[in-house]
Design a protein around this motif. Structure first.
Motif, PDB file in Angstrom:
ATOM      1  N   VAL A  96       0.978   9.953   4.012  1.00  0.00           N
ATOM      2  CA  VAL A  96       1.324   8.621   3.508  1.00  0.00           C
ATOM      3  C   VAL A  96       0.421   7.615   4.218  1.00  0.00           C
ATOM      4  O   VAL A  96       0.462   7.487   5.435  1.00  0.00           O
ATOM      5  N   SER A 115      -0.133   3.919   4.892  1.00  0.00           N
ATOM      6  CA  SER A 115       0.763   2.765   4.831  1.00  0.00           C
ATOM      7  C   SER A 115       0.190   1.590   5.603  1.00  0.00           C
ATOM      8  O   SER A 115      -0.906   1.668   6.156  1.00  0.00           O
ATOM      9  N   CYS A 150       5.982   0.960   1.215  1.00  0.00           N
ATOM     10  CA  CYS A 150       5.673   2.036   2.161  1.00  0.00           C
ATOM     11  C   CYS A 150       6.980   2.618   2.700  1.00  0.00           C
ATOM     12  O   CYS A 150       7.151   3.846   2.756  1.00  0.00           O
ATOM     13  N   LYS A 156       8.407   6.489   2.151  1.00  0.00           N
ATOM     14  CA  LYS A 156       8.758   7.352   3.283  1.00  0.00           C
ATOM     15  C   LYS A 156      10.229   7.759   3.213  1.00  0.00           C
ATOM     16  O   LYS A 156      10.566   8.921   3.460  1.00  0.00           O
ATOM     17  N   GLU A 181      11.798  11.547   2.900  1.00  0.00           N
ATOM     18  CA  GLU A 181      12.797  12.014   3.866  1.00  0.00           C
ATOM     19  C   GLU A 181      14.062  12.489   3.151  1.00  0.00           C
ATOM     20  O   GLU A 181      14.630  13.525   3.515  1.00  0.00           O
ATOM     21  N   TYR A 233       6.046  14.428   6.586  1.00  0.00           N
ATOM     22  CA  TYR A 233       4.784  13.802   6.198  1.00  0.00           C
ATOM     23  C   TYR A 233       4.059  13.282   7.427  1.00  0.00           C
ATOM     24  O   TYR A 233       4.664  13.046   8.472  1.00  0.00           O
ATOM     25  N   GLU A 237       1.926  10.097   8.658  1.00  0.00           N
ATOM     26  CA  GLU A 237       1.676   8.698   8.285  1.00  0.00           C
ATOM     27  C   GLU A 237       0.393   8.221   8.946  1.00  0.00           C
ATOM     28  O   GLU A 237       0.179   8.450  10.138  1.00  0.00           O
TER      29      GLU A 237
END
Length: 86
Positions: free
Chosen positions: A5, A7, A14, A18, A22, A28, A30
């Motif tokens: 991700v 962000s 964002c 996320k 989750e 993930y 970030e």
């Protein structure tokens, strides 16, 4: 499954992306643009210039922004069009 991700701080979409990952149980990585990675590196990693953040990559496939992430998981039957788990 490898999820990245990209962000930026104080970004509501964002945070939504996320949170969705989750809720679905995905881990993930970030990368915060301009903090963890420069804008130039960000565009190079994606392979194109984009205008929005977040940008999500799953298993080396560029999915796109939060809305495209929702479509991706809806198409896979994991969430409905509102983002609720199925």
């Amino acid at each position: 499954m490898k999820v990245i991700v990209y962000s930026k701080p104080n970004c509501q979409f964002c945070d939504k992306a996320k949170a969705l990952l989750e809720r679905l149980g995905y881990e993930y990585t970030e990368k915060v643009v301009t903090k963890d990675i420069s804008l130039e590196e960000f565009f190079k990693e994606l392979g194109k210039t984009v205008r929005t953040i977040p940008q999500i990559v799953i298993d080396d496939k560029h999915i796109g922004s939060y809305n495209e992430l929702m479509e991706y998981f809806a198409d896979k039957g994991k969430i409905n069009y509102k983002g609720d788990l199925i």
